[in-house]
Design an enzyme around this catalytic site. Structure first.
Site, PDB file in Angstrom:
ATOM      1  N   LYS A 185      16.122  -8.179   9.619  1.00 60.52           N
ATOM      2  CA  LYS A 185      16.470  -8.179   8.199  1.00 60.52           C
ATOM      3  C   LYS A 185      17.612  -9.137   7.891  1.00 60.52           C
ATOM      4  CE  LYS A 185      13.374  -5.318   6.705  1.00 60.52           C
ATOM      5  NZ  LYS A 185      12.312  -5.784   5.774  1.00 60.52           N
ATOM      6  N   ASN A 192       0.802  -1.224   0.000  1.00 58.37           N
ATOM      7  CA  ASN A 192       0.000   0.000   0.000  1.00 58.37           C
ATOM      8  C   ASN A 192       0.833   1.272   0.000  1.00 58.37           C
ATOM      9  OD1 ASN A 192       0.690  -0.974   2.677  1.00 58.37           O
ATOM     10  ND2 ASN A 192      -0.438   0.787   3.490  1.00 58.37           N
ATOM     11  N   ARG A 193       2.136   1.175   0.288  1.00 54.01           N
ATOM     12  CA  ARG A 193       2.943   2.392   0.339  1.00 54.01           C
ATOM     13  C   ARG A 193       4.410   2.063   0.086  1.00 54.01           C
ATOM     14  NH1 ARG A 193       5.495   2.930   5.394  1.00 54.01           N
ATOM     15  NH2 ARG A 193       4.853   1.366   6.928  1.00 54.01           N
ATOM     16  N   TYR A 245      15.613  -4.010  14.133  1.00 55.86           N
ATOM     17  CA  TYR A 245      15.391  -4.004  12.684  1.00 55.86           C
ATOM     18  C   TYR A 245      16.495  -4.757  11.947  1.00 55.86           C
ATOM     19  CZ  TYR A 245      14.358  -2.097   8.030  1.00 55.86           C
ATOM     20  OH  TYR A 245      14.056  -1.952   6.698  1.00 55.86           O
TER      21      TYR A 245
END
Length: 247
Positions: free
Chosen positions: A157, A24-25, A153
């Site tokens: 990842k 969506n973004r 984060y």
């Protein structure tokens, strides 16, 4: 000249079904648009907002296995089984280690790593039956370089690399590839909020001397999802202007 197998050469012609999580973004939205322009039939998950025109939107929180099952069922009913999975959805909760709460850690790991596991597991069974599948996990250069204030984060990842390489070994015999795309410093709404001094500092570390574009990442994903990526699996493809080279 080596010929591409018929099943691969006709992938786009057949309009293979692709699902992009977090479409969506930002980068996910551009990936969804790019794949649609390449001829894929594209669905995208979202939690808020909307998806691009021409994309099948399915509301889904990937940390919830019931919502994941429902999202896949909706895509299968409307478009058919998912043949290309782009696991892009992710969150950040940046703060220094000593200030990082259990919630900060859990929220990022639950979405970026465990949530990715949920969608990959749901996608794998139909791919195994079909003896065809393309799995692309969207990581980050931070997963290789590390970043102060992003222990959660970076860990999430980095974990995607081990996930993809394990998938490559486990599923390769069934015609399924699994790869990682690792974007670097890319122009998005998030980076647009940074001040000029911070942006200049990042650019100084990038050999190409500029920020990337979401289209750069989308093109790499399309390559791995299409005929050109048929013999590429277990790879980490950096799209970072050289920022993370050697890692």
């Amino acid at each position: 000249m080596t010929e591409v197998p018929t099943s691969e050469a006709s992938a786009v012609d057949q309009g293979r079904v692709a699902l992009v999580t977090g479409g969506n973004r930002g980068i996910g939205r551009v990936i969804a648009q790019h794949l649609a322009a390449e001829g894929f039939r594209v669905a995208a998950t979202y939690r808020t907002g909307d998806v691009p025109p021409g994309i099948l939107g399915v509301r889904c929180d990937i940390t919830d296995t019931e919502q994941v099952d429902a999202a896949f069922a909706a895509v299968e009913a409307e478009l058919g089984p998912v043949e290309v999975l782009v696991a892009n959805a992710g969150v950040t909760r940046d703060t220094l280690l000593m200030r990082m709460s259990e919630d900060d850690w859990d929220a990022v790991i639950d979405t970026n790593l465990t949530g990715t596991f949920h969608v990959v597991r749901r996608a794998a069974r139909p791919m195994v039956r079909a003896r065809f599948g393309r799995i692309v996990l969207i990581s980050s250069v931070v997963g290789q370089l590390g970043s102060a204030g992003q222990v959660n984060y970076a860990t999430s990842k980095a974990g995607l690399v081990g996930m993809a390489r394990s998938l490559a070994r486990e599923l390769g015999g069934r015609g399924i590839t699994a790869n990682v795309v690792a974007p670097g410093f890319v122009e998005t709404d998030m980076t647009a909020a940074l001040d000029e001094k911070t942006v200049a500092g990042y650019k100084a570390q990038i050999p190409l001397g500029r920020m990337g574009a979401s289209e750069d990442v989308a093109a790499a994903v399309a390559f791995l999802a299409g005929p050109g990526g048929a013999y590429v699996t277990g790879a980490l493809l950096p799209v970072d202007g050289g920022l993370g080279m050697g890692h």
